[in-house]
Design a protein around this motif. Structure first.
Motif, PDB file in Angstrom:
ATOM      1  N   TRP A  62       0.839  -1.183   0.000  1.00  0.00           N
ATOM      2  CA  TRP A  62       0.000   0.000   0.000  1.00  0.00           C
ATOM      3  C   TRP A  62       0.883   1.245   0.000  1.00  0.00           C
ATOM      4  CZ3 TRP A  62      -1.140  -4.329   2.867  1.00  0.00           C
ATOM      5  CH2 TRP A  62      -2.382  -4.920   2.639  1.00  0.00           C
ATOM      6  N   SER A  63       0.404   2.293  -0.581  1.00  0.00           N
ATOM      7  CA  SER A  63       0.949   3.660  -0.481  1.00  0.00           C
ATOM      8  C   SER A  63       2.463   3.746  -0.660  1.00  0.00           C
ATOM      9  CB  SER A  63       0.563   4.296   0.870  1.00  0.00           C
ATOM     10  OG  SER A  63       1.107   3.572   1.956  1.00  0.00           O
ATOM     11  N   LEU A  64       2.951   3.179  -1.749  1.00  0.00           N
ATOM     12  CA  LEU A  64       4.366   3.355  -2.080  1.00  0.00           C
ATOM     13  C   LEU A  64       4.523   4.486  -3.078  1.00  0.00           C
ATOM     14  CD1 LEU A  64       5.917  -0.204  -2.534  1.00  0.00           C
ATOM     15  CD2 LEU A  64       6.503   1.485  -0.813  1.00  0.00           C
ATOM     16  N   GLU A  65       5.601   5.261  -2.926  1.00  0.00           N
ATOM     17  CA  GLU A  65       5.865   6.307  -3.914  1.00  0.00           C
ATOM     18  C   GLU A  65       6.283   5.651  -5.230  1.00  0.00           C
ATOM     19  OE1 GLU A  65       8.887   8.373  -1.788  1.00  0.00           O
ATOM     20  OE2 GLU A  65       7.552   8.511  -0.060  1.00  0.00           O
ATOM     21  N   GLU A  66       5.853   6.255  -6.320  1.00  0.00           N
ATOM     22  CA  GLU A  66       6.080   5.650  -7.637  1.00  0.00           C
ATOM     23  C   GLU A  66       7.554   5.428  -7.936  1.00  0.00           C
ATOM     24  OE1 GLU A  66       4.102   6.785 -11.155  1.00  0.00           O
ATOM     25  OE2 GLU A  66       2.219   7.197 -10.163  1.00  0.00           O
ATOM     26  N   ASP A  67       8.409   6.321  -7.451  1.00  0.00           N
ATOM     27  CA  ASP A  67       9.824   6.165  -7.786  1.00  0.00           C
ATOM     28  C   ASP A  67      10.474   4.988  -7.060  1.00  0.00           C
ATOM     29  OD1 ASP A  67       9.746   7.244  -5.280  1.00  0.00           O
ATOM     30  OD2 ASP A  67      11.284   8.750  -5.610  1.00  0.00           O
ATOM     31  N   LYS A  68       9.732   4.382  -6.120  1.00  0.00           N
ATOM     32  CA  LYS A  68      10.265   3.215  -5.422  1.00  0.00           C
ATOM     33  C   LYS A  68       9.814   1.900  -6.061  1.00  0.00           C
ATOM     34  CE  LYS A  68      10.898   5.373  -0.922  1.00  0.00           C
ATOM     35  NZ  LYS A  68      10.558   5.363   0.519  1.00  0.00           N
ATOM     36  N   LEU A  69       8.886   1.974  -7.009  1.00  0.00           N
ATOM     37  CA  LEU A  69       8.386   0.765  -7.651  1.00  0.00           C
ATOM     38  C   LEU A  69       9.431   0.211  -8.610  1.00  0.00           C
ATOM     39  CD1 LEU A  69       4.699   1.837  -8.405  1.00  0.00           C
ATOM     40  CD2 LEU A  69       5.571   0.567  -6.432  1.00  0.00           C
ATOM     41  N   GLY A  70       9.338  -1.105  -8.861  1.00  0.00           N
ATOM     42  CA  GLY A  70      10.265  -1.740  -9.791  1.00  0.00           C
ATOM     43  C   GLY A  70      11.275  -2.603  -9.057  1.00  0.00           C
ATOM     44  N   LYS A  71      12.338  -2.968  -9.750  1.00  0.00           N
ATOM     45  CA  LYS A  71      13.347  -3.855  -9.163  1.00  0.00           C
ATOM     46  C   LYS A  71      13.978  -3.189  -7.939  1.00  0.00           C
ATOM     47  CE  LYS A  71      15.810  -6.954 -11.355  1.00  0.00           C
ATOM     48  NZ  LYS A  71      16.809  -7.716 -12.128  1.00  0.00           N
ATOM     49  N   MET A  72      14.132  -3.974  -6.877  1.00  0.00           N
ATOM     50  CA  MET A  72      14.670  -3.432  -5.627  1.00  0.00           C
ATOM     51  C   MET A  72      16.181  -3.331  -5.695  1.00  0.00           C
ATOM     52  SD  MET A  72      12.245  -5.293  -2.804  1.00  0.00           S
ATOM     53  CE  MET A  72      13.130  -4.572  -1.427  1.00  0.00           C
ATOM     54  N   HIS A  73      16.693  -2.195  -5.287  1.00  0.00           N
ATOM     55  CA  HIS A  73      18.126  -1.944  -5.324  1.00  0.00           C
ATOM     56  C   HIS A  73      18.873  -2.994  -4.500  1.00  0.00           C
ATOM     57  CE1 HIS A  73      21.868   0.254  -5.530  1.00  0.00           C
ATOM     58  NE2 HIS A  73      21.971   0.209  -4.196  1.00  0.00           N
ATOM     59  N   GLY A  74      19.893  -3.585  -5.107  1.00  0.00           N
ATOM     60  CA  GLY A  74      20.709  -4.562  -4.400  1.00  0.00           C
ATOM     61  C   GLY A  74      20.160  -5.975  -4.414  1.00  0.00           C
ATOM     62  N   HIS A  75      19.029  -6.187  -5.096  1.00  0.00           N
ATOM     63  CA  HIS A  75      18.425  -7.526  -5.154  1.00  0.00           C
ATOM     64  C   HIS A  75      18.106  -7.871  -6.603  1.00  0.00           C
ATOM     65  CE1 HIS A  75      17.837  -7.848  -0.773  1.00  0.00           C
ATOM     66  NE2 HIS A  75      17.631  -6.551  -0.832  1.00  0.00           N
ATOM     67  N   GLU A  76      18.634  -8.999  -7.056  1.00  0.00           N
ATOM     68  CA  GLU A  76      18.439  -9.389  -8.455  1.00  0.00           C
ATOM     69  C   GLU A  76      17.054  -9.958  -8.730  1.00  0.00           C
ATOM     70  OE1 GLU A  76      20.344  -9.000 -11.281  1.00  0.00           O
ATOM     71  OE2 GLU A  76      21.314  -7.604  -9.901  1.00  0.00           O
ATOM     72  N   ASN A  77      16.423 -10.510  -7.719  1.00  0.00           N
ATOM     73  CA  ASN A  77      15.163 -11.230  -7.961  1.00  0.00           C
ATOM     74  C   ASN A  77      13.996 -10.695  -7.132  1.00  0.00           C
ATOM     75  OD1 ASN A  77      16.155 -12.128  -5.512  1.00  0.00           O
ATOM     76  ND2 ASN A  77      15.504 -14.255  -5.810  1.00  0.00           N
ATOM     77  N   MET A  78      14.037  -9.392  -6.769  1.00  0.00           N
ATOM     78  CA  MET A  78      12.960  -8.812  -5.962  1.00  0.00           C
ATOM     79  C   MET A  78      12.435  -7.525  -6.610  1.00  0.00           C
ATOM     80  SD  MET A  78      14.407  -9.342  -2.068  1.00  0.00           S
ATOM     81  CE  MET A  78      12.919  -8.732  -1.294  1.00  0.00           C
ATOM     82  N   TRP A  79      11.108  -7.396  -6.620  1.00  0.00           N
ATOM     83  CA  TRP A  79      10.454  -6.233  -7.199  1.00  0.00           C
ATOM     84  C   TRP A  79       9.420  -5.670  -6.231  1.00  0.00           C
ATOM     85  CZ3 TRP A  79      12.159 -10.359  -9.866  1.00  0.00           C
ATOM     86  CH2 TRP A  79      12.867 -10.139 -11.064  1.00  0.00           C
ATOM     87  N   LEU A  80       9.270  -4.352  -6.239  1.00  0.00           N
ATOM     88  CA  LEU A  80       8.218  -3.676  -5.487  1.00  0.00           C
ATOM     89  C   LEU A  80       7.112  -3.239  -6.439  1.00  0.00           C
ATOM     90  CD1 LEU A  80       9.826  -1.270  -2.853  1.00  0.00           C
ATOM     91  CD2 LEU A  80       8.208  -3.102  -2.408  1.00  0.00           C
ATOM     92  N   HIS A  81       5.864  -3.480  -6.048  1.00  0.00           N
ATOM     93  CA  HIS A  81       4.707  -3.099  -6.861  1.00  0.00           C
ATOM     94  C   HIS A  81       3.704  -2.334  -6.007  1.00  0.00           C
ATOM     95  CE1 HIS A  81       5.763  -5.930 -10.151  1.00  0.00           C
ATOM     96  NE2 HIS A  81       6.191  -6.703  -9.169  1.00  0.00           N
ATOM     97  N   SER A  82       2.776  -1.681  -6.660  1.00  0.00           N
ATOM     98  CA  SER A  82       1.602  -1.182  -5.955  1.00  0.00           C
ATOM     99  C   SER A  82       0.727  -2.385  -5.590  1.00  0.00           C
ATOM    100  CB  SER A  82       0.842  -0.182  -6.823  1.00  0.00           C
ATOM    101  OG  SER A  82       0.470  -0.790  -8.046  1.00  0.00           O
ATOM    102  N   MET A  83      -0.393  -2.139  -4.932  1.00  0.00           N
ATOM    103  CA  MET A  83      -1.211  -3.229  -4.413  1.00  0.00           C
ATOM    104  C   MET A  83      -1.765  -4.112  -5.535  1.00  0.00           C
ATOM    105  SD  MET A  83      -2.272  -5.004  -2.060  1.00  0.00           S
ATOM    106  CE  MET A  83      -1.161  -4.172  -0.975  1.00  0.00           C
ATOM    107  N   VAL A  84      -2.088  -5.355  -5.177  1.00  0.00           N
ATOM    108  CA  VAL A  84      -2.707  -6.285  -6.122  1.00  0.00           C
ATOM    109  C   VAL A  84      -4.081  -5.760  -6.521  1.00  0.00           C
ATOM    110  CG1 VAL A  84      -3.657  -8.616  -6.394  1.00  0.00           C
ATOM    111  CG2 VAL A  84      -1.445  -8.292  -5.249  1.00  0.00           C
TER     112      VAL A  84
END
Length: 448
Positions: free
Chosen positions: A235-257
């Motif tokens: 919930w309530s993530l800023e758009e610039d934080k969405l996408g592949k997570m820094h420092g992690h090859e296989n992790m992504w941040l998304h908005s809610m399902v």
């Protein structure tokens, strides 16, 4: 006329649960001169800190007939607060170097359990606890007393009468689940974080975690060590934080399902979609008191337990019914439990008076109105976070209890900043050693 001190009274008190809340409540009650029985359905003290590899028969926790497992601990869990800030005031959570102990500043869950066991032994609380005994009913009896019905294994239920009941049964047992369009037809596997223990079942799988609080952060990183992909829906993530997570090859941040589909697809509100094998709901818990009968005086409505004066006393039943440990969301729990317990114990002995029922109700209504005016959802009634310091200080100031040490608050804030800066390593790297020194100077005042 000279004022006379109130006549102190000793009560018979039933405490339901022998986790951290029940243990410190029992200690404060006995210190105040009350007679205490602690009911614990498990076989040892510690409550949610008692780890078990067992999980419930229904992994998402919807089936009311499922086998209930009390603990929500996962095997890799370490505290997200430093040990110095966690301990009870006069029984500091000092590091112990002896064999079998975890001396890290952010220890694993077993060390917290051992601390609680040490606390119970030091204050001889074990002798007050009836292990393997579940409270199946607690309700008003004649003359304002409380009837408590308890059942031990292979024995008939027993009825007893008490002056007061303190509810300390925790709130990490009944999972809360979000509404997701299409979830009933989605073919993948689901579970609530309550039933997560180890990462091995997610080897080479695509996993979606819903939520972005402490457990979701920990579990996502635990699973990422073995999974093909980990997608976190928050919930309530800023758009610039969405996408592949820094420092992690296989992790992504998304908005809610947004929705899920029969072909296994999970669609996020940001428009992205993945074909997932698992959904893990890290979506929190609901308060539940199946044993409690208050004739409607206390209800749970959209996760608001109420009406409660200062999260502790229901005005119509105070002080004979009270709750310890309801506040949640990144609080420093043990010291707050201690303050609430001191308050309850002193009120029960007549050393401290509560406001009238009408005044308490007015206070509760004003609190609810303030939440509504600020747009805070009802389900966040007991969400305390930064409000905890003001709340703790109110109790301490109102009733003459010791204030929390300033270093404890500053350490909490420093840890929060460090966690944001170093989400993967804050438990092993920090910059507040000056506060650690202040804590250790304070700890020297207590013999443990």
């Amino acid at each position: 006329m000279s004022s006379t001190a109130p006549l102190l009274t000793s009560r018979n008190v039933a405490v339901i649960g022998a986790g951290a809340t029940g243990l410190v409540a029992a200690r404060e009650l006995r210190r105040e001169g009350h007679r205490v029985v602690v009911f614990e359905r498990g076989d040892e003290v510690g409550g949610t800190w008692v780890y078990t590899p067992e999980v419930e028969s229904d992994p998402i926790g919807l089936n009311p007939k499922r086998s209930i497992v009390h603990s929500s601990l996962y095997d890799s869990l370490r505290t997200n607060l430093p040990r110095e800030s966690m301990g009870f005031r006069d029984y500091p959570f000092k590091k112990r170097e002896e064999k079998g102990r975890d001396s890290r500043r952010f220890p694993g869950h077993r060390e917290v359990l051992m601390y609680l066991q040490d606390f119970a032994a030091r204050f001889e609380i074990d002798e007050l606890v009836r292990f393997g005994t579940e409270v199946v009913f607690a309700g008003l009896d004649k003359g304002g007393k409380w009837r408590v019905t308890s059942a031990s294994r292979n024995t008939d239920p027993v009825d007893e009468i008490y002056d007061a009941v303190i509810v300390c049964n925790g709130h990490y047992v009944k999972p809360r689940l979000p509404h997701i369009p299409g979830i009933n037809m989605w073919p993948g596997k689901q579970l609530h974080s309550h039933n997560y223990r180890r990462p091995e079942p997610y080897q080479d799988k695509v996993v979606v975690l819903i939520g972005n609080s402490s457990s979701a952060v920990d579990i996502s990183r635990d699973i990422a060590t073995v999974a093909k992909e980990v997608h976190i829906a928050a919930w309530s993530l800023e758009e610039d934080k969405l996408g592949k997570m820094h420092g992690h090859e296989n992790m992504w941040l998304h908005s809610m399902v947004d929705s899920v589909h029969e072909d296994g697809t999970v669609v996020f509100k940001d428009g992205n979609a993945v074909a997932a094998d698992f959904i893990i709901h890290c979506t929190g818990y609901s308060y539940e008191f199946p044993f409690l009968e208050t004739n409607g005086e206390v209800t749970v409505d959209d996760n608001r337990v109420g009406p409660l004066y200062k999260h502790v006393f229901p005005p119509a039943l105070a002080p004979w019914l009270s709750f310890v440990g309801l506040p949640w969301k990144q609080i420093v729990p043990f010291p707050q439990f201690e303050l609430q317990s001191k308050w309850i114990a002193a009120v029960l002995s007549n050393r401290i008076a509560l406001p009238s029922k009408e005044e308490m109700l007015e206070d509760v209504e004003a609190f609810y109105s303030s939440l509504e005016a600020s747009g805070t959802p009802k389900r966040y009634t007991h969400n305390m976070a930064l409000l905890q310091w003001e709340y703790n200080d109110w109790i301490a100031d109102k009733f003459g209890f010791p204030y929390h040490e300033e270093w404890r608050k500053q350490m909490y804030l420093a840890t929060g900043k460090n966690r944001a800066l170093r989400p993967d390593s804050y438990r092993d790297e920090w910059e507040d050693d000056d506060l650690v020194q202040q804590a250790e100077q304070d700890f020297a005042n207590y013999l443990i």
